[in-house]
Write a protein that holds these residues in place. Structure first.
Motif, PDB file in Angstrom:
ATOM      1  N   TYR A 174       0.907  -0.651  -0.156  1.00  0.00           N
ATOM      2  CA  TYR A 174       0.065  -0.147   0.086  1.00  0.00           C
ATOM      3  C   TYR A 174       1.368   1.354  -0.036  1.00  0.00           C
ATOM      4  O   TYR A 174       0.970   2.498   0.758  1.00  0.00           O
ATOM      5  CB  TYR A 174      -0.717   0.055   1.603  1.00  0.00           C
ATOM      6  N   CYS A 176       4.060   3.311  -2.956  1.00  0.00           N
ATOM      7  CA  CYS A 176       4.364   3.459  -4.633  1.00  0.00           C
ATOM      8  C   CYS A 176       5.046   2.322  -4.888  1.00  0.00           C
ATOM      9  O   CYS A 176       6.089   1.722  -4.469  1.00  0.00           O
ATOM     10  CB  CYS A 176       5.086   4.670  -4.237  1.00  0.00           C
ATOM     11  N   TYR A 359       3.185   7.332  -7.956  1.00  0.00           N
ATOM     12  CA  TYR A 359       2.741   7.633  -7.511  1.00  0.00           C
ATOM     13  C   TYR A 359       1.388   7.630  -8.046  1.00  0.00           C
ATOM     14  O   TYR A 359       0.569   6.765  -7.947  1.00  0.00           O
ATOM     15  CB  TYR A 359       3.258   7.598  -6.029  1.00  0.00           C
ATOM     16  N   THR A 362       0.728   4.480  -9.666  1.00  0.00           N
ATOM     17  CA  THR A 362       0.370   3.357  -9.194  1.00  0.00           C
ATOM     18  C   THR A 362      -1.547   3.450  -8.311  1.00  0.00           C
ATOM     19  O   THR A 362      -1.392   2.731  -8.548  1.00  0.00           O
ATOM     20  CB  THR A 362       0.941   3.660  -7.213  1.00  0.00           C
ATOM     21  N   LEU A 363      -1.190   4.459  -7.754  1.00  0.00           N
ATOM     22  CA  LEU A 363      -2.934   5.213  -7.687  1.00  0.00           C
ATOM     23  C   LEU A 363      -3.791   4.772  -8.825  1.00  0.00           C
ATOM     24  O   LEU A 363      -5.409   4.153  -8.919  1.00  0.00           O
ATOM     25  CB  LEU A 363      -2.267   6.794  -7.749  1.00  0.00           C
ATOM     26  N   SER A 364      -4.257   4.904  -9.961  1.00  0.00           N
ATOM     27  CA  SER A 364      -3.765   4.127 -11.728  1.00  0.00           C
ATOM     28  C   SER A 364      -4.539   2.830 -11.357  1.00  0.00           C
ATOM     29  O   SER A 364      -5.781   3.188 -11.707  1.00  0.00           O
ATOM     30  CB  SER A 364      -3.680   5.670 -12.560  1.00  0.00           C
ATOM     31  N   TRP A 366      -4.480   0.840  -8.556  1.00  0.00           N
ATOM     32  CA  TRP A 366      -5.189   0.784  -7.826  1.00  0.00           C
ATOM     33  C   TRP A 366      -7.140   1.357  -8.388  1.00  0.00           C
ATOM     34  O   TRP A 366      -7.714   0.056  -7.599  1.00  0.00           O
ATOM     35  CB  TRP A 366      -5.126   1.705  -6.109  1.00  0.00           C
ATOM     36  N   THR A 367      -6.590   2.313  -8.487  1.00  0.00           N
ATOM     37  CA  THR A 367      -8.316   2.912  -9.104  1.00  0.00           C
ATOM     38  C   THR A 367      -8.880   1.991  -9.930  1.00  0.00           C
ATOM     39  O   THR A 367     -10.173   2.119 -10.027  1.00  0.00           O
ATOM     40  CB  THR A 367      -8.520   4.158  -9.528  1.00  0.00           C
ATOM     41  N   TYR A 392     -11.103   9.684  -2.690  1.00  0.00           N
ATOM     42  CA  TYR A 392      -9.603   9.324  -2.135  1.00  0.00           C
ATOM     43  C   TYR A 392      -8.404   9.832  -3.293  1.00  0.00           C
ATOM     44  O   TYR A 392      -7.724   9.934  -2.979  1.00  0.00           O
ATOM     45  CB  TYR A 392      -9.655   9.301  -0.724  1.00  0.00           C
ATOM     46  N   LEU A 393      -8.784   8.585  -3.890  1.00  0.00           N
ATOM     47  CA  LEU A 393      -8.365   7.657  -4.723  1.00  0.00           C
ATOM     48  C   LEU A 393      -7.952   8.776  -5.475  1.00  0.00           C
ATOM     49  O   LEU A 393      -7.043   8.965  -6.602  1.00  0.00           O
ATOM     50  CB  LEU A 393      -8.451   6.080  -5.414  1.00  0.00           C
ATOM     51  N   SER A 396      -5.769  12.156  -5.276  1.00  0.00           N
ATOM     52  CA  SER A 396      -4.466  11.844  -4.598  1.00  0.00           C
ATOM     53  C   SER A 396      -4.075  10.992  -6.005  1.00  0.00           C
ATOM     54  O   SER A 396      -2.999  12.028  -5.639  1.00  0.00           O
ATOM     55  CB  SER A 396      -4.316  10.426  -4.606  1.00  0.00           C
ATOM     56  N   ILE A 397      -4.564  10.361  -7.057  1.00  0.00           N
ATOM     57  CA  ILE A 397      -4.118  10.595  -8.540  1.00  0.00           C
ATOM     58  C   ILE A 397      -3.445  12.089  -9.222  1.00  0.00           C
ATOM     59  O   ILE A 397      -2.096  12.739  -9.519  1.00  0.00           O
ATOM     60  CB  ILE A 397      -4.802   9.858  -9.470  1.00  0.00           C
TER      61      ILE A 397
END
Length: 437
Positions: A174, A176, A359, A362-364, A366-367, A392-393, A396-397
């Motif tokens: 959880y 980067c 990051y 990474t967040l993309s 996760w989303t 939140y996601l 953050s992106i």
């Protein structure tokens, strides 16, 4: 629409006893036409935000176009009280209103948030002092030992099943990832991150490592499995430690890894390496000097330390909504505040790397997985929770794309340590990305 105020949503898991999320869920009250001064408020709000390419659709269907250019996004306000909340404190209200369904968005959510961040950042330089004070983010909650446990419990003890729905299935990271190539999978990038960290720490078989904040234990397992080191990992999330311990035993690594359910401030002993990935954001800047002293006494004379943390280019408070609803106590340090940790301990900084765009990617990833499992998340909690985490996601992106957040990896050692490599060429001698994942 129903009148009155709905009670706050209090999500609890019978196994974790986690207080997951509280939101003010006041019902929409679209029972009258907009007043002229409310249209003026929207125009004023948009000017203060730098006139982004956003149109508003009010609760009666009326549309207000942006003053400059064509709209790329549409915000639907479901009631007049939502407008007043947004004007009074957009940093907090935007997230609450979206989570409660009182604000809807047409257009790509990360793109909208990035557009807003860039626009507001440019416009903020011209704000009057009273507006800057009105919309200021609040100070983070305390991060003493007892408060830190509650803060971590709020975010990380949501239940392991929730995180397994959208994190990587290699080591459940959880934090980067490290994308050596843009086309890497999430699993490849997360394993490459772990390898990248190990190389920076110059790990060799038989070394000892202490880890502050171990998450679900993936880095400890990777270090033990691939480098033959002995690891002491500290964490105060009971849910994460239960998973980490079970997985360590399953892989036959429990002889090399000791997971400790305790605060990082209680670390004892000396080690060849000190590592913390994704914990510094929760430490609180008032505790940086104590952390520096802890690292100094924990490192052997030739030891190396690595801190991996979300950060800033300059000191700024965390967004009010994220700190209040998602990450209590969070404070990403500026690069200058990061260096204060090194300066206080008279450490020599060996390497600073910024993985900001890694990051965002990474967040993309996760989303994508979160959205693929959104129905299951809603079944586990409810629609308000799902919307809150979606925002939140997405936010953050946007923050990493827009540069309002950074991701720093800082490597340092004792100031008088001369047992150092001549260059960093060996870090890149062969790919960190594993094949076949």
């Amino acid at each position: 629409m129903a009148q009155g105020t709905a009670p706050k949503t209090d999500y609890s898991d019978s196994n974790t006893k986690a207080h997951v999320l509280s939101l003010p869920l006041e019902n929409s009250q679209a029972d009258r036409e907009p007043h002229s001064y409310e249209r003026w408020l929207i125009a004023k709000l948009m000017r203060m935000a730098g006139s982004p390419a956003i149109r508003f659709q009010l609760w009666n269907g009326e549309v207000i176009e942006p003053e400059q250019g064509l709209a790329r996004f549409t915000l639907h306000l479901k009631d007049h009280k939502a407008l007043y909340s947004l004007v009074a404190n957009p940093n907090l209200a935007f997230g609450d209103l979206y989570s409660a369904g009182r604000l809807e968005i047409d257009g790509d959510l990360p793109d909208l948030m990035e557009s807003l961040y860039r626009s507001v950042h440019a416009a903020r330089q011209k704000w009057p002092k009273w507006l800057d004070a009105l919309w200021k983010n609040h100070n983070p909650r305390a991060t003493g030992i007892s408060e830190a446990k509650e803060n971590i419990h709020h975010h990380y003890d949501l239940g392991n099943e929730f995180y397994q729905l959208w994190l990587d299935n290699a080591e459940m990271q959880y934090t980067c990832a490290y994308y050596e190539h843009p086309g890497n999978t999430l699993e490849q990038a997360q394993l490459a991150k772990l390898e990248h960290v190990c190389r920076k720490l110059r790990l060799r078989p038989g070394m000892t490592v202490v880890e502050a904040g171990c998450g679900w234990g993936g880095l400890a397992r990777y270090m033990a499995r691939n480098y033959g080191v002995k690891v002491h990992s500290y964490n105060i999330s009971r849910e994460q430690l239960a998973y980490a311990q079970a997985e360590s035993e399953r892989q036959g690594l429990d002889g090399l890894i000791t997971y400790v359910e305790d605060d990082y401030r209680n670390i004892t002993g000396q080690y060849d390496a000190f590592v913390s990935v994704g914990m510094l954001e929760h430490v609180g800047k008032e505790n940086y000097r104590a952390l520096s002293e802890l690292i100094k006494r924990s490192l052997k004379p030739n030891g190396i330390a690595l801190l991996h943390s979300i950060g800033r280019n300059r000191p700024m408070l965390m967004n009010a909504w994220i700190e209040k609803r998602i990450f209590p106590g969070a404070y990403p340090p500026s690069i200058g505040e990061f260096m204060e940790i090194c300066e206080h301990g008279d450490f020599s900084v060996l390497d600073v790397e910024n993985l900001r765009l890694h990051y965002a990617q990474t967040l993309s990833h996760w989303t994508e997985r979160f959205e693929a499992n959104a129905e299951r998340v809603t079944e586990m909690y409810d629609e308000h929770f799902t919307r809150a985490w979606r925002l939140y996601l997405a936010g953050s992106i946007a923050a990493f794309r827009a540069g309002s957040l950074q991701l720093f990896q800082v490597v340092f050692t004792h100031g008088d340590n001369n047992q150092l490599p001549q260059s960093r060429q060996d870090l890149y001698a062969f790919p960190a990305t594993p094949e076949g994942n």
